[in-house]
Enzyme design. Structure first.
Site, PDB file in Angstrom:
ATOM      1  CG  HIS A  47      -1.693  -1.226   1.447  1.00  0.00           C
ATOM      2  ND1 HIS A  47      -2.923  -1.492   0.889  1.00  0.00           N
ATOM      3  CD2 HIS A  47      -1.366  -2.339   2.169  1.00  0.00           C
ATOM      4  CE1 HIS A  47      -3.336  -2.701   1.259  1.00  0.00           C
ATOM      5  NE2 HIS A  47      -2.396  -3.242   2.028  1.00  0.00           N
ATOM      6  CB  SER A  67      13.496  22.506 -14.962  1.00  0.00           C
ATOM      7  OG  SER A  67      12.756  23.698 -15.086  1.00  0.00           O
ATOM      8  CD  GLU A  81       8.651  12.232 -15.600  1.00  0.00           C
ATOM      9  OE1 GLU A  81       7.673  12.896 -15.250  1.00  0.00           O
ATOM     10  OE2 GLU A  81       9.759  12.745 -15.809  1.00  0.00           O
ATOM     11  CE  LYS A 131      11.608  19.346 -11.253  1.00  0.00           C
ATOM     12  NZ  LYS A 131      10.508  20.097 -11.821  1.00  0.00           N
TER      13      LYS A 131
END
Ligand code: ARG
Length: 447
Positions: free
Chosen positions: A147, A268, A281, A274
């Site tokens: 979970h 970024s 992704e 970043k």
């Protein structure tokens, strides 16, 4: 007959995507011509000219000397027209005892056999990267989750090897599909066979098939092998996507279990701090297209009567897209994983914070004779106590333990030591080192 309307002709044409099967088409034709001569259906001289002509066409395409004519209807028409252009009327004998229906069915099988082998090779490289990381982290403790809540301590190796097992099954799924696909439809002709005395076994053997499709209608009509392969590819993507999701989580500041190599992250354009896991992704995102390819194939096939219908031309773009996508994803995912740096200290810190040795504490009491349910409740109270005191199980004193239950002794600290917790999970397939080493051996055998 009137010529086909220009737009209808463009709509009907498949050359812009099926031209990638030129090699398989030519090889299939060469085997067919040799068989026609062996059976006396065409003269040996004619067959020799056809085979030589096809060989020259193949070389010219490969060397970039013969551009594919995109006004041809499909790759089969293009090759035949080019052959006739080169060797004249003899070229027109090639299409004896054959149809484009069995031709395309053989081409796509030959093509997919090669691509499947390549994808299996890429999966083996991925397994290698997994095993290398696992070997380096056999003793690296991390929290195991259920979970997405910290559950029990495991090793990083054990976690990675879970994916290793999934990818070994993906390989066997693809191999299985190829086994069933590996029967030649060539000689099924349009749908019902032919009046010529052909030798289908001969062409099947020449092209590396295990045998022939026994029913000519089945040979030209079904694309179940595309469905099976697409389903196996969709499963590969599902596993890659899940793995990617974890890589993304682990790379976040919230987890910081790993650091991705700069060559597999992006910055970024506005936030200088970043380091984005774009590759993982995108792999996760591209999973959607491969699922879509599988759905498209199933849907194209579901309503078409036997035998060939033009709908079936739609099989190619789906399967080609899936093949390209899976190959692309594996090609970047594997080096991303291989160059990924694990951060064991952060994993350990996270493992120490979540009371993930609470089960071990309950087992400790149980092994001293307390019924498990009673021990479970008792440990629940100890955990609540720790939370209230903002401390962890390892930091309590023996006196505190004994205030909860007299059976606690000095050995309780060893029982909840995380490394001991991991190594004492001695059951087969558990997170202990012996099991991890067995898993590594198992996967290495598949590489
Ligand atoms: N381009 C066609 C396809 O991909 C080849 C088979 C054409 N057969 C036919 N009867 N029109 O399916």
């Amino acid at each position: 007959m009137k010529a086909l309307d220009q737009q209808a002709d463009d709509f009907n044409s498949s050359i812009h995507f099926d031209s990638r099967m030129y090699r398989q088409d030519i090889k299939g034709s060469m085997a067919h011509a040799a068989m026609l001569a062996a059976k006396g259906i065409i003269g040996q001289d004619d067959a020799d000219q056809i085979v030589a002509g096809l060989e020259a066409i193949l070389q010219d395409i490969e060397r970039g000397k013969l551009p594919i004519d995109l006004t041809a209807e499909d790759i089969h028409m293009f090759v035949e027209a080019e052959l006739t252009k080169r060797i004249g009327d003899v070229g027109k004998r090639l299409h004896t005892a054959r149809s484009r229906n069995d031709q395309v069915a053989v081409d796509i099988r030959l093509y997919l056999k090669e691509e499947a082998a390549e994808i299996i090779g890429l999966l083996r490289q991925l397994l290698e990267a997994i095993v290398t990381q696992a070997k380096a982290h056999k003793l690296t403790i991390m929290p195991g989750y259920t979970h997405l809540q910290r559950a029990q301590p495991i090793t990083f190796a054990h976690h990675l090897l879970a994916y290793g097992m999934m990818f070994t099954r993906d390989i066997s799924r693809i191999e299985d599909a190829v086994k069933r696909m590996n029967f030649s439809p060539l000689g099924s002709c349009a749908l019902s066979g032919t009046t010529y005395d052909t030798d289908r076994q001969m062409t099947a053997k020449a092209l590396g098939f295990d045998g022939i499709c026994m029913n000519s209608i089945d040979g030209v009509s079904d694309r179940d092998f595309c469905v099976e392969l697409l389903s196996a590819f969709a499963t590969v993507m599902m596993h890659l996507s899940r793995f990617s999701e974890e890589v993304i989580l682990w790379a976040s500041w919230e987890f910081k279990f790993i650091e991705l190599d700069d060559s597999y992250t992006t910055g970024s354009s506005i936030m200088p701090q970043k380091k984005n896991p774009d590759i993982a992704e995108l792999v996760r995102g591209k999973t959607g297209r491969v699922y879509g390819d599988l759905m498209a194939m199933l849907t194209v096939l579901k309503g078409i009567p036997l035998a060939y219908n033009k709908d079936m031309q739609e099989d190619k773009e789906s399967i080609f897209d899936a093949v390209d996508t899976v190959k692309q994803c594996l090609t970047v995912f594997t080096p991303m994983l291989a160059t990924m740096k694990a951060l064991p200290e952060n994993m350990l810190t996270a493992a120490q914070k979540g009371f993930i040795n609470a089960t071990d504490l309950a087992d400790y009491l149980t092994k001293k004779g307390i019924p498990f349910r009673t021990a479970y409740k008792q440990v629940g109270q100890i955990v609540a106590y720790c939370i209230e005191k903002n401390t962890v199980l390892e930091a309590l004193t023996l006196e505190e333990y004994q205030s909860f239950h007299p059976m606690f002794e000095k050995d309780v600290f060893a029982a909840i030591d995380l490394q001991n917790c991991v190594q004492s999970r001695i059951s087969a397939g558990g997170t202990n080192q012996i099991s991890v080493e067995e898993q590594i051996k198992f996967i290495e055998n598949k590489i």
